[in-house]
Structure formats: C-alpha cells, structure tokens
Design an enzyme around this catalytic site. Structure first.
Site, PDB file in Angstrom:
ATOM      1  N   HIS A   1      43.477  63.096   4.068  1.00  0.00           N
ATOM      2  CA  HIS A   1      44.397  63.813   4.970  1.00  0.00           C
ATOM      3  C   HIS A   1      45.869  63.695   4.571  1.00  0.00           C
ATOM      4  O   HIS A   1      46.692  64.486   5.047  1.00  0.00           O
ATOM      5  CB  HIS A   1      44.267  63.289   6.402  1.00  0.00           C
TER       6      HIS A   1
HETATM    7 ZN   LIG Z   1      36.697  61.604   8.668  1.00  0.00          ZN
END
Ligand SMILES: [Zn+2]
Length: 376
Positions: free
Chosen positions: A134
């Site tokens: 992320h």
């Molecule tokens: Zn995850």
C-alpha cells in the site's frame, strides 16, 4: 533441483508495531519455527539468507527524499505536521521504536530476494517480512511505510526482466498497481475483496492501466464470502491466460493471506489449499518466483499458510504432501503439528448463490476490459 532462499534473521524480531495494532511482525518468526521443526529450511537446495537493510539510494527509486526524511525523523522522535500529512503517525501507520530501521530491513529482505533471483542463486525466494503493497511514493498507508514489492519490480525491470506482479492479499495492491499504471514491462494482477466494502477502496474492474500500460493493470474484485472453488475459478479464467500471453521472465508474488476464512480484517472464506493451488499454477510456468508476505491477521493461520507456501515453492511439496496433512486441521486450530493444510471449508447453498453470479460477472467484466490487449 530448485534453489530456494528463505529470507530471515533474528534482527527482524527486535521490532514490533504497537500492541493494539493488528499487524504482527511475529508471523515471520512463527513461520520459520514451523519450517525449522519440519526440517524444511535446509537440504535439497534450500537455504536461509539474512536480509540486508535497503539503502536510501535504492529506496529513492520509488519514494521521494522528502518522504524518507520525514519517516526517519518521525522514527527518531521528531513529530511534524508534514509527516502526518504523508500518513506517518496515523492509527494505521503509527510511529514505533525502530520504525525506519524495521521498514528498511524488511524491504531489504525483498531486495535481497530480487538479487538472489537476478544472480541465479535462487529460483524461489520468500521474504515473509515483506509485501508492503500500500505504501506510495510519498505516503504511508494501510500498515505500510516502504513499498518493498514495488521496489523489487523496479529493480527486476531495470535488469531487463519482464515482471509479472501477482497480488493475492485481500486488499487491493494499490501502491504497486499505480506505480506501474502506465508501463507494460511490469504487469500487475491483483485479486482482492470488493473495494466498495474494504480498504483501500480501489481496484475496480475498469482500472486497467493507461497509455502504454493499458491492459497491463488487472484488478479482480471478489464478493464477500468468496471460497476456494470460486477464487480458483476467477484465477484460472483470468490470471492463467494473461500470464501465458504476457510470458514473464519472473514473478513477484505478494502472498498476503488475509483472504483466509476467519481473518479479523476481511470477509473472504479461503483455506490455504487455494494458495497451494495458485502456487502450483505459478510453478508450472517454470520461471523464478520472488514471494513475500503481506496481510494475514490471524497469526497462526497466517504462519501455517506461509509455511505451506514455502514448502511448495521450495519444491518440498510433492514428497511432503502426505505429512503436510491433506484435509488436516481446522482454521481456528493452533495445532499445526496436525499438518499444514487447512480442512475443507463447508460452503452453504446460500453462500454459493450469492458468490457464483458475482464472480461470473467479474470474470466477464475483466475479460471484456483487458483480454483484447493481449489478443485473447
Ligand atoms: Zn491485506
């Protein structure tokens, strides 16, 4: 004989996210413990390699200098509004002792794995302390600070390799997908839970890349309740033909296992047998595989799934399958001595009726959006 490297050192054990945080760095140690007790870390081409911390000059291939400076300063106890604006010091991405050193070492493990693959010293390398998909160039996000998997893809692509990034974490691999959104030398495929109900809220079927990268970013959102058979149906219908058409030189495989049934942060119903099937498919392409950890918030189930994954990646699967306990233990069990494989998940007919049409619609949509770019 396969050459397989398990990336680990005790140095990683020094670092912990705050106790109330779901991300538990102990998962790598637990995975190692299981494998060690089964004798699966050495012999037959298997070795254990310690990670080297990633150097700042390498981190700058993906992250901005401003961000790295803010991350290091925050880790040293200097609070700034600028850091907070970059996501550093939020409840998802808290500042903890040794944060920068941990992130650089965990990332270094994935880059060590990439080097082993580039030099030919390993055909398979697994860093269970990696998979921070992320993180953005200037953003900490979703428990991730330094995007080791994006950096590994960059380094492999710089070495002239065609890279296939496969992300089976239950959350969309946004940081990696957007890093290569306009490129065709790194194809990204992410399978994840429906972004309308799960963080980070991206990864819809129509996010397919742009410019030269159009058709090289593939997103497969899955409905709540997706179980092994349906997951594999989507994987076999979408990923297998795309991988064959793309013909990569190397795989980067983000093996977050938070799609397992009972994971406290998500709502899919896989058993680790689904990951085993996916790994068997990847091995059939006979290309090097760089694997990392990722999500997985039931610690015991996660460690067992990663131990099973390693046993297959390292080529121990076929002779070990019996002792890995096909049909083995319950997902809730902490007793992995009964075998590494999860027991079959019982799917109720209502679940079948909810999941099947949604999966079929997704398969149709993704094929329609992406396959023509690959003459499929
Ligand atoms: Zn995850």
């Amino acid at each position: 004989m396969r050459k397989a490297a398990f990336i680990y050192s005790q140095e990683l054990e020094k670092y912990r996210y705050p106790p109330e945080h779901p991300f538990n760095t102990i998962r790598a140690r637990k995975t190692r413990q299981i494998l060690n007790s089964m004798g699966l870390l050495s012999g037959d081409g298997r070795s254990e390699i310690p990670p080297e911390p990633a150097e700042r000059i390498i981190l700058k291939k993906f992250h901005t200098a401003r961000y790295l400076h803010a991350l290091k300063s925050a880790a040293e106890g200097h609070w700034s509004a600028e850091a907070l604006n970059m996501g550093i010091g939020t409840s998802d991405c808290p500042v903890f002792e040794g944060l920068y050193d941990y992130a650089a070492l965990a990332c270094g493990g994935t880059l060590t794995a990439a080097e082993l693959i580039l030099s030919g010293a390993a055909d398979a390398a697994f860093n269970p302390s990696g998979g921070y998909h992320h993180a953005g160039p200037e953003r900490a996000s979703g428990f991730c600070y330094i995007n080791d998997v994006a950096l590994a893809c960059i380094i492999l692509a710089e070495a002239g390799k065609r890279v296939l990034y496969l992300d089976v974490d239950v959350h969309h691999g946004d940081g990696v997908a957007y890093a290569f959104y306009d490129r065709c030398d790194v194809m990204t495929i992410s399978f994840h839970e429906d972004p309308r109900v799960l963080f980070p809220g991206t990864g819809f079927e129509d996010e397919i890349g742009s410019g030269e990268g159009k058709g090289y970013c593939v997103n497969v959102p899955l409905p709540i309740g997706t179980y092994d058979e349906m997951y594999l149906k989507a994987f076999e219908s979408i990923a297998l033909p795309l991988i064959a058409a793309y013909d990569p030189d190397v795989f980067v495989f983000e093996l977050g296992v938070d799609a397992l049934a009972g994971d406290p942060l998500a709502h899919l119903c896989l058993t680790n047998n689904a990951y085993a099937e996916i790994i068997k498919h990847l091995l059939s392409f006979k290309k090097p595989i760089l694997s990392t950890g990722g999500g997985g918030y039931n610690v015991d189930n996660t460690a067992r799934a990663w131990a099973l994954a390693w046993s297959l990646l390292a080529g121990a699967g076929s002779e070990m399958d019996m002792s890995l306990g096909a049909g083995g233990v319950m997902l809730e069990s902490t007793d992995w001595q009964g075998g590494l494989r999860d027991r079959e998940f019982v799917v109720r007919s209502q679940q079948r009726h909810m999941v099947l049409p949604a999966i079929e619609a997704t398969i149709t949509a993704v094929k329609g959006n992406v396959f023509a770019f690959h003459r499929l």
